[in-house]
Design a protein around this motif. Structure first.
Motif, PDB file in Angstrom:
ATOM      1  N   PRO A 131       0.746  -1.332  -0.156  1.00 41.38           N
ATOM      2  CA  PRO A 131       0.115  -0.065  -0.084  1.00 41.38           C
ATOM      3  C   PRO A 131       0.774   1.194  -0.178  1.00 41.38           C
ATOM      4  CG  PRO A 131      -0.002  -0.834   1.944  1.00 41.38           C
ATOM      5  CD  PRO A 131       0.814  -1.756   1.242  1.00 41.38           C
ATOM      6  N   THR A 132       0.265   2.173  -0.695  1.00 41.01           N
ATOM      7  CA  THR A 132       1.013   3.724  -0.614  1.00 41.01           C
ATOM      8  C   THR A 132       0.147   4.683   0.265  1.00 41.01           C
ATOM      9  OG1 THR A 132      -0.248   4.202  -2.529  1.00 41.01           O
ATOM     10  CG2 THR A 132       2.136   3.523  -2.491  1.00 41.01           C
ATOM     11  N   THR A 133      -1.169   4.341   0.584  1.00 37.41           N
ATOM     12  CA  THR A 133      -1.893   4.614   1.667  1.00 37.41           C
ATOM     13  C   THR A 133      -2.952   3.982   2.449  1.00 37.41           C
ATOM     14  OG1 THR A 133      -4.019   5.091   0.272  1.00 37.41           O
ATOM     15  CG2 THR A 133      -2.376   6.914  -0.054  1.00 37.41           C
ATOM     16  N   LEU A 134      -2.898   4.290   3.513  1.00 36.09           N
ATOM     17  CA  LEU A 134      -4.057   3.282   4.535  1.00 36.09           C
ATOM     18  C   LEU A 134      -4.722   4.018   5.352  1.00 36.09           C
ATOM     19  CD1 LEU A 134      -2.686   0.068   6.321  1.00 36.09           C
ATOM     20  CD2 LEU A 134      -3.979   2.014   7.671  1.00 36.09           C
ATOM     21  N   THR A 135      -5.970   3.747   5.433  1.00 38.61           N
ATOM     22  CA  THR A 135      -7.241   4.454   6.390  1.00 38.61           C
ATOM     23  C   THR A 135      -7.502   3.495   7.186  1.00 38.61           C
ATOM     24  OG1 THR A 135      -7.514   5.824   4.582  1.00 38.61           O
ATOM     25  CG2 THR A 135      -9.104   5.999   6.527  1.00 38.61           C
ATOM     26  N   VAL A 136      -7.856   3.710   8.467  1.00 40.18           N
ATOM     27  CA  VAL A 136      -8.333   2.704   9.230  1.00 40.18           C
ATOM     28  C   VAL A 136      -9.730   3.249   9.448  1.00 40.18           C
ATOM     29  CG1 VAL A 136      -8.461   1.733  11.620  1.00 40.18           C
ATOM     30  CG2 VAL A 136      -6.119   2.309  10.375  1.00 40.18           C
ATOM     31  N   ASP A 137     -10.555   2.345   8.817  1.00 41.81           N
ATOM     32  CA  ASP A 137     -12.160   2.728   8.865  1.00 41.81           C
ATOM     33  C   ASP A 137     -12.827   2.558  10.226  1.00 41.81           C
ATOM     34  OD1 ASP A 137     -11.981   3.547   6.049  1.00 41.81           O
ATOM     35  OD2 ASP A 137     -12.044   1.454   5.639  1.00 41.81           O
ATOM     36  N   SER A 138     -12.521   1.257  10.770  1.00 36.51           N
ATOM     37  CA  SER A 138     -12.877   0.979  11.912  1.00 36.51           C
ATOM     38  C   SER A 138     -12.162   0.005  12.800  1.00 36.51           C
ATOM     39  CB  SER A 138     -14.583   0.318  11.850  1.00 36.51           C
ATOM     40  OG  SER A 138     -14.872  -0.328  12.871  1.00 36.51           O
ATOM     41  N   ILE A 139     -11.941   0.205  14.153  1.00 38.99           N
ATOM     42  CA  ILE A 139     -11.202  -0.352  15.091  1.00 38.99           C
ATOM     43  C   ILE A 139     -11.999  -1.229  15.612  1.00 38.99           C
ATOM     44  CG2 ILE A 139      -9.346  -0.434  16.958  1.00 38.99           C
ATOM     45  CD1 ILE A 139      -8.245   2.020  16.320  1.00 38.99           C
ATOM     46  N   ALA A 140     -11.627  -2.616  15.844  1.00 40.95           N
ATOM     47  CA  ALA A 140     -12.524  -3.864  16.096  1.00 40.95           C
ATOM     48  C   ALA A 140     -11.980  -3.917  17.551  1.00 40.95           C
ATOM     49  CB  ALA A 140     -12.489  -5.030  15.458  1.00 40.95           C
ATOM     50  N   ASP A 141     -13.168  -4.272  18.684  1.00 40.89           N
ATOM     51  CA  ASP A 141     -12.709  -4.613  19.786  1.00 40.89           C
ATOM     52  C   ASP A 141     -12.530  -6.354  19.803  1.00 40.89           C
ATOM     53  OD1 ASP A 141     -13.071  -2.402  21.200  1.00 40.89           O
ATOM     54  OD2 ASP A 141     -14.767  -2.941  21.967  1.00 40.89           O
ATOM     55  N   ALA A 142     -11.908  -6.814  20.808  1.00 37.96           N
ATOM     56  CA  ALA A 142     -11.786  -8.464  20.729  1.00 37.96           C
ATOM     57  C   ALA A 142     -13.149  -9.032  20.442  1.00 37.96           C
ATOM     58  CB  ALA A 142     -11.182  -8.884  22.024  1.00 37.96           C
ATOM     59  N   LEU A 143     -13.269 -10.053  19.780  1.00 38.47           N
ATOM     60  CA  LEU A 143     -14.618 -10.460  19.338  1.00 38.47           C
ATOM     61  C   LEU A 143     -15.006 -11.407  20.715  1.00 38.47           C
ATOM     62  CD1 LEU A 143     -14.451 -12.286  15.749  1.00 38.47           C
ATOM     63  CD2 LEU A 143     -15.204  -9.949  16.576  1.00 38.47           C
ATOM     64  N   PRO A 144     -16.490 -11.136  21.039  1.00 36.88           N
ATOM     65  CA  PRO A 144     -17.113 -11.955  22.170  1.00 36.88           C
ATOM     66  C   PRO A 144     -17.509 -13.482  22.037  1.00 36.88           C
ATOM     67  CG  PRO A 144     -18.624 -10.744  20.944  1.00 36.88           C
ATOM     68  CD  PRO A 144     -17.315 -10.300  19.956  1.00 36.88           C
ATOM     69  N   ILE A 145     -17.191 -13.892  20.550  1.00 43.43           N
ATOM     70  CA  ILE A 145     -17.488 -15.367  20.414  1.00 43.43           C
ATOM     71  C   ILE A 145     -16.150 -16.007  19.702  1.00 43.43           C
ATOM     72  CG2 ILE A 145     -19.996 -15.342  20.548  1.00 43.43           C
ATOM     73  CD1 ILE A 145     -19.966 -15.444  17.598  1.00 43.43           C
ATOM     74  N   THR A 146     -16.043 -17.289  19.929  1.00 40.40           N
ATOM     75  CA  THR A 146     -14.954 -17.805  19.095  1.00 40.40           C
ATOM     76  C   THR A 146     -15.628 -18.685  18.148  1.00 40.40           C
ATOM     77  OG1 THR A 146     -14.733 -19.812  20.542  1.00 40.40           O
ATOM     78  CG2 THR A 146     -13.314 -17.768  21.154  1.00 40.40           C
ATOM     79  N   LYS A 147     -14.944 -19.407  17.403  1.00 40.34           N
ATOM     80  CA  LYS A 147     -15.364 -20.451  16.411  1.00 40.34           C
ATOM     81  C   LYS A 147     -16.079 -21.651  17.279  1.00 40.34           C
ATOM     82  CE  LYS A 147     -12.621 -19.727  12.294  1.00 40.34           C
ATOM     83  NZ  LYS A 147     -13.319 -18.577  11.928  1.00 40.34           N
ATOM     84  N   GLU A 148     -15.670 -21.686  18.374  1.00 40.23           N
ATOM     85  CA  GLU A 148     -16.116 -22.859  19.110  1.00 40.23           C
ATOM     86  C   GLU A 148     -17.510 -22.618  19.711  1.00 40.23           C
ATOM     87  OE1 GLU A 148     -12.655 -22.317  19.177  1.00 40.23           O
ATOM     88  OE2 GLU A 148     -12.598 -23.791  17.652  1.00 40.23           O
ATOM     89  N   ALA A 149     -18.137 -21.445  19.815  1.00 41.70           N
ATOM     90  CA  ALA A 149     -19.226 -20.865  20.496  1.00 41.70           C
ATOM     91  C   ALA A 149     -20.400 -21.863  19.936  1.00 41.70           C
ATOM     92  CB  ALA A 149     -19.436 -19.470  20.232  1.00 41.70           C
ATOM     93  N   SER A 150     -21.264 -22.036  21.031  1.00 40.93           N
ATOM     94  CA  SER A 150     -22.514 -22.834  20.467  1.00 40.93           C
ATOM     95  C   SER A 150     -23.590 -21.861  19.809  1.00 40.93           C
ATOM     96  CB  SER A 150     -23.341 -22.950  22.006  1.00 40.93           C
ATOM     97  OG  SER A 150     -23.839 -21.752  22.401  1.00 40.93           O
ATOM     98  N   LEU A 151     -24.359 -22.975  19.140  1.00 41.64           N
ATOM     99  CA  LEU A 151     -25.283 -22.086  18.277  1.00 41.64           C
ATOM    100  C   LEU A 151     -25.992 -20.990  18.846  1.00 41.64           C
ATOM    101  CD1 LEU A 151     -26.861 -22.114  15.499  1.00 41.64           C
ATOM    102  CD2 LEU A 151     -28.445 -23.697  16.510  1.00 41.64           C
ATOM    103  N   ASP A 152     -26.446 -21.052  19.890  1.00 44.20           N
ATOM    104  CA  ASP A 152     -27.318 -19.898  20.949  1.00 44.20           C
ATOM    105  C   ASP A 152     -26.259 -18.745  20.758  1.00 44.20           C
ATOM    106  OD1 ASP A 152     -29.943 -20.012  21.328  1.00 44.20           O
ATOM    107  OD2 ASP A 152     -29.579 -20.923  23.193  1.00 44.20           O
ATOM    108  N   GLN A 153     -24.945 -18.912  21.523  1.00 50.50           N
ATOM    109  CA  GLN A 153     -23.926 -17.961  21.525  1.00 50.50           C
ATOM    110  C   GLN A 153     -23.798 -17.126  20.180  1.00 50.50           C
ATOM    111  OE1 GLN A 153     -20.768 -20.219  23.294  1.00 50.50           O
ATOM    112  NE2 GLN A 153     -21.205 -19.264  25.145  1.00 50.50           N
ATOM    113  N   ARG A 154     -23.646 -18.088  19.160  1.00 47.44           N
ATOM    114  CA  ARG A 154     -23.573 -17.674  17.710  1.00 47.44           C
ATOM    115  C   ARG A 154     -24.747 -16.600  17.390  1.00 47.44           C
ATOM    116  NH1 ARG A 154     -23.409 -20.638  13.747  1.00 47.44           N
ATOM    117  NH2 ARG A 154     -23.732 -22.978  14.806  1.00 47.44           N
TER     118      ARG A 154
END
Ligand code: AMO
Length: 430
Positions: free
Chosen positions: A88-111
């Motif tokens: 890249p020659t330019t870079l803009t940060v459009d949105s900074i994320a917090d750490a996700l509240p769920i992982t790939k192992e989350a239950s269906l309900d949590q998802r």
């Protein structure tokens, strides 16, 4: 500069990319980012020494943040991802994320609690791209046969399917309901001479069911057609629509469906077998020793009859026809030779009901009597009954639960996965 999709990148050409940070590594001298958009992924490489400003911008940026970059991609034998690397020659940060509240192992309900994050995951958008194609295949067929697309009101003063499974609401002091289906208003279109109509829209059911096939709000595909001889004309028409829809999905998505869900789309070779309800009950009992309900089909009977039809006719679809009137809605037309039965049917696919349909009773006096027979207050049905007083052709139609079909199509364990945002008895958020 207009944004370019990752799949459309041409090496050595200046482009602007926007997307999600899938992964970011920040070792001593370099920053490596895997950028993802709806079309693919690309590696972005930033040399810290020559790009101090970008390095600063990325100092507290973690995965799932959204960035926009401009620059060029170059061919690189060291990068596995498509063999190209982006500087890249330019870079803009459009949105900074917090750490996700769920992982790939989350239950269906949590998802489901964090559905917007769940849907970001890898192949989930494919489910809804297939849904788009499925509905387009249905819609194209309907339009090509001259059907008119309608949008019926979802607020009503009567219940179309009977029973207590309706959501009541206060309509400026007057009791009203959310519609259980477009049934009454699609029939009205027949009385208006529209000949063929269809709708893809919301159903509401106050059903306290906790199964993998029930929702309290879902999308149905409905049609209604006029001047029919019997419910068999309705079944023929539905078959045409479903073949077209399956073919459309096959044409558009076979490769990715095989790769992602290990699914192959079969276009039925034979006509969908049609088995009268009582015969189907006998088959299930004789072949599998299972005694089902005598007036309706339970889920186990549905599974067994589908198994039988698959073995005997190599068909995943089967119509069960001529149900007892007792088990069906008041608007179904009774059979002339046996008024205990009616010209109704269900379409089962791979073990579950995906569609109900019928020829409707269009004769005012007979319909009025059937409403009384079902114990429904005729006063509530007066507006509906009026549709049949001033000339109304023979007609019939169907309602199909789209999420049920999609879940079966993609081998998903529950319609919750095939519904954009699921609504059930204990789920009204997000
Ligand atoms: P029926 O009540 O059988 O028929 O509904 C039609 C189709 O809608 C789907 N379906 C559901 N999907 C998810 N959650 C639910 N709670 C749910 N209930 C039903 C099923 C079902 O086959 N007016 C008639 C149709 C007609 O005759 O035209 C009707 O509503 O796939």
């Amino acid at each position: 500069m207009k944004r370019t999709y990752i799949k459309d990148i041409v090496p050595e050409t200046e482009v602007k990319l926007s997307g999600w940070i899938e992964r970011i590594r920040n070792p001593k001298n370099m920053i490596f980012i895997v950028l993802k958009d709806i079309t693919g992924q690309i590696q972005i490489t930033i040399d810290k020494a020559t790009n101090p400003e970008m390095t600063e911008k990325l100092s507290n940026v973690i995965a799932n943040s959204v960035i926009t970059v401009t620059g060029k991609a170059v061919l690189s034998e060291y990068v596995k991802m498509g063999g190209i690397e982006f500087f890249p020659t330019t870079l803009t940060v459009d949105s900074i994320a917090d750490a996700l509240p769920i992982t790939k192992e989350a239950s269906l309900d949590q998802r489901l609690n964090h559905r917007w994050i769940d849907l970001r995951d890898g192949n989930k958008s494919l489910i809804f791209r297939v849904n788009t194609t499925l509905e387009k295949g249905i819609r194209d067929y309907m339009i090509s046969t001259g059907a008119i697309e309608i949008h019926t009101p979802k607020i009503t003063i009567q219940s179309s399917e009977g029973g207590s499974e309706v959501f009541k609401l206060d309509y400026f002091g007057q009791p009203a309901y959310l519609t259980q289906s477009p049934q009454l208003y699609k029939q009205m279109a027949m009385a208006s001479g529209f000949d063929k109509v269809f709708e893809i829209g919301d159903y509401f059911r106050a059903e306290s069911s906790f199964t993998n096939r029930h929702a309290t709000e879902f999308i149905g595909f409905d049609f209604e057609i006029s001047h029919i001889e019997s419910h068999h004309d309705v079944m023929d028409y539905l078959e045409g629509a479903l073949r077209n829809a399956l073919q459309a999905v096959k044409d558009a998505h076979s490769t990715e469906l095989k790769e992602t869900f290990d699914v192959e789309i079969d276009i039925p070779e034979c006509d969908f077998p049609r088995i009268p309800f009582h015969e189907a009950l006998d088959i299930v009992e004789k072949e599998y020793g299972y005694k089902g309900e005598k007036v309706d089909f339970d889920p186990e009977s549905e599974k067994l009859i589908c198994q039988y039809v698959k073995e005997k006719y190599n068909s995943d679809f089967v119509y069960i026809t001529e149900y007892p009137f007792e088990a069906r809605a008041f608007y179904s037309m009774k059979c002339e030779d046996n008024p205990k039965l009616c010209k109704s049917f269900d379409l089962l696919w791979k073990g579950i009901e995906i569609t109900s349909g019928a020829q409707r009773e269009h004769r005012y006096e007979v319909l009025k009597a059937q409403i009384a027979e079902k114990g429904i207050d005729p006063a509530i049905m007066n507006d509906y009954l009026e549709f049949f007083r001033y000339g109304c052709p023979t007609h019939g139609g169907i309602g199909l639960g789209i999420a049920r079909m999609l879940a079966k199509l993609l081998n998903l364990p529950t319609i919750k996965e095939a519904t954009y945002i699921f609504r059930g008895p204990n789920r009204i958020t997000p």
